[in-house]
Scaffold this motif. Structure first.
Motif, mmCIF file in Angstrom:
data_model
loop_
_atom_site.group_PDB
_atom_site.id
_atom_site.type_symbol
_atom_site.label_atom_id
_atom_site.label_comp_id
_atom_site.label_asym_id
_atom_site.label_seq_id
_atom_site.Cartn_x
_atom_site.Cartn_y
_atom_site.Cartn_z
ATOM 1 N N TYR A 279 0.721 -1.234 0.058
ATOM 2 C CA TYR A 279 0.042 0.153 0.122
ATOM 3 C C TYR A 279 0.776 1.138 -0.100
ATOM 4 O O TYR A 279 2.058 1.177 0.510
ATOM 5 C CB TYR A 279 -0.808 0.041 1.393
ATOM 6 C CG TYR A 279 -2.154 -0.863 1.095
ATOM 7 C CD1 TYR A 279 -2.120 -2.366 1.340
ATOM 8 C CD2 TYR A 279 -3.459 -0.473 0.769
ATOM 9 C CE1 TYR A 279 -3.182 -2.813 1.095
ATOM 10 C CE2 TYR A 279 -4.306 -1.076 0.537
ATOM 11 C CZ TYR A 279 -4.613 -2.369 0.791
ATOM 12 O OH TYR A 279 -5.548 -3.127 0.672
ATOM 13 N N LEU B 113 -4.117 0.904 -2.633
ATOM 14 C CA LEU B 113 -3.413 -0.382 -2.842
ATOM 15 C C LEU B 113 -2.252 -0.145 -4.026
ATOM 16 O O LEU B 113 -3.051 0.588 -4.879
ATOM 17 C CB LEU B 113 -4.357 -1.487 -3.201
ATOM 18 C CG LEU B 113 -3.972 -2.750 -3.841
ATOM 19 C CD1 LEU B 113 -2.961 -3.332 -2.560
ATOM 20 C CD2 LEU B 113 -4.895 -3.673 -4.311
ATOM 21 N N ARG C 144 -0.578 -6.134 -5.282
ATOM 22 C CA ARG C 144 -0.767 -7.578 -4.496
ATOM 23 C C ARG C 144 0.031 -8.648 -5.315
ATOM 24 O O ARG C 144 0.182 -8.611 -6.721
ATOM 25 C CB ARG C 144 -2.192 -7.844 -4.518
ATOM 26 C CG ARG C 144 -2.827 -8.310 -5.872
ATOM 27 C CD ARG C 144 -4.276 -8.553 -5.698
ATOM 28 N NE ARG C 144 -5.182 -7.355 -5.536
ATOM 29 C CZ ARG C 144 -6.204 -7.217 -5.089
ATOM 30 N NH1 ARG C 144 -6.901 -8.230 -4.543
ATOM 31 N NH2 ARG C 144 -6.643 -5.742 -5.027
ATOM 32 N N SER D 294 -1.289 -10.975 -8.328
ATOM 33 C CA SER D 294 -1.681 -10.329 -9.433
ATOM 34 C C SER D 294 -0.387 -10.400 -10.381
ATOM 35 O O SER D 294 -0.494 -10.401 -11.826
ATOM 36 C CB SER D 294 -2.346 -8.905 -9.558
ATOM 37 O OG SER D 294 -3.271 -9.018 -8.781
ATOM 38 N N GLU E 17 1.660 -8.125 -11.028
ATOM 39 C CA GLU E 17 1.470 -7.089 -12.081
ATOM 40 C C GLU E 17 2.787 -5.996 -11.685
ATOM 41 O O GLU E 17 3.371 -6.088 -10.700
ATOM 42 C CB GLU E 17 0.081 -6.306 -11.747
ATOM 43 C CG GLU E 17 -0.005 -5.810 -10.459
ATOM 44 C CD GLU E 17 -1.558 -5.819 -10.004
ATOM 45 O OE1 GLU E 17 -2.421 -5.499 -11.092
ATOM 46 O OE2 GLU E 17 -1.760 -5.495 -8.832
ATOM 47 N N TYR F 261 3.634 0.950 2.518
ATOM 48 C CA TYR F 261 3.476 -0.065 3.881
ATOM 49 C C TYR F 261 3.404 -1.696 3.163
ATOM 50 O O TYR F 261 2.512 -1.663 1.925
ATOM 51 C CB TYR F 261 2.150 0.204 4.502
ATOM 52 C CG TYR F 261 2.082 1.433 5.261
ATOM 53 C CD1 TYR F 261 1.616 2.541 4.898
ATOM 54 C CD2 TYR F 261 2.538 1.326 6.588
ATOM 55 C CE1 TYR F 261 1.459 3.828 5.625
ATOM 56 C CE2 TYR F 261 2.691 2.578 7.253
ATOM 57 C CZ TYR F 261 2.059 3.877 6.973
ATOM 58 O OH TYR F 261 1.877 4.827 7.685
#
Lengths: 110, 114
Positions: free
Chosen positions: A36, A46, A49, A52, A54, A86
């Motif tokens: 994050y 966000l 993750r 993903s 990505e 974070y």
């Protein structure tokens, strides 16, 4: 209990330099890992993750289960990347309850 | 702005007083979360609602804390008999299950207990 560690509270790099923000976690199961970001005077949002796989804004992060790490990397930092970052963990099967690290303040110098 | 809305944004209260924060999630988000964040730390999970049901509560949520989401829409977080240690940012977030189930955070409510 699960734990997320971000060893660097402050990190400064020059524009155009590579940047790596470290994140280590402790959890015996299969967690979901997230990064994050909070830009100045903005809400927490966000960035990416692990599931993903990505690249967002040039950032990537690879989950290393052997080293229990999820470091965030960008090959060429930009001044607009300056923000608080974070790392967070969500337990498998949970209702997305997130455990956050204490954050790393990234400053990209001109 | 159709994001998660929280109010008040700032609250200063005397020790021992009660305070209440309100959160309006993104429309149609049936999941709602409360987190607490103190200076120099990341957010810490407090509680989670799915619709009006409070499904998870952290040990951090002492008896002085109560959260409600009466109609499955907005939520309130009440702190009774505030203590100086309650001074923190209280963050609300919401999400919709399925798809990416991304959690969206509000801007937070700052509480200072003097």
């Amino acid at each position: 209990a699960q734990r997320v560690t971000q060893p660097e509270k402050l990190l400064s790099v020059f524009k155009g330099a590579p940047v790596e923000l470290k994140c280590n976690y402790s959890y015996s199961g299969s967690p979901e890992l997230f990064w994050y970001v909070q830009y100045s005077r903005q809400r927490l949002q966000l960035l990416l993750r692990h599931i993903s796989r990505e690249s967002i804004k040039g950032f990537t992060a690879d989950l290393n289960k052997g080293e229990t790490s999820f470091h965030l990397k960008k090959p060429f930092a930009q001044e607009e990347d300056s923000a608080m970052y974070y790392c967070a963990l969500s337990l498998s099967g949970s209702a997305r309850q997130l455990t956050f690290g204490s954050g790393t303040q990234l400053t990209v110098l001109p | 702005d159709t994001g998660v809305s929280q109010n008040p944004r700032h609250k200063i209260t005397k020790r021992g007083q009660n305070v209440t924060f309100r959160c309006d999630p993104i429309s149609e988000h049936n999941r709602l979360y409360w987190y607490r964040q103190t200076l120099g730390q990341g957010p810490e999970f407090l509680t989670y609602f799915q619709n009006e049901a409070q499904l998870e509560k952290s040990r951090l949520l002492s008896d002085r804390f109560s959260a409600e989401r009466p109609k499955g829409s907005f939520s309130t977080l009440e702190i009774q008999r505030t203590e100086q240690g309650d001074s923190a940012m209280y963050l609300c977030a919401s999400s919709f299950p399925g798809g990416r189930n991304t959690i969206y955070f509000g801007e937070g409510s700052w509480l200072t207990v003097v």
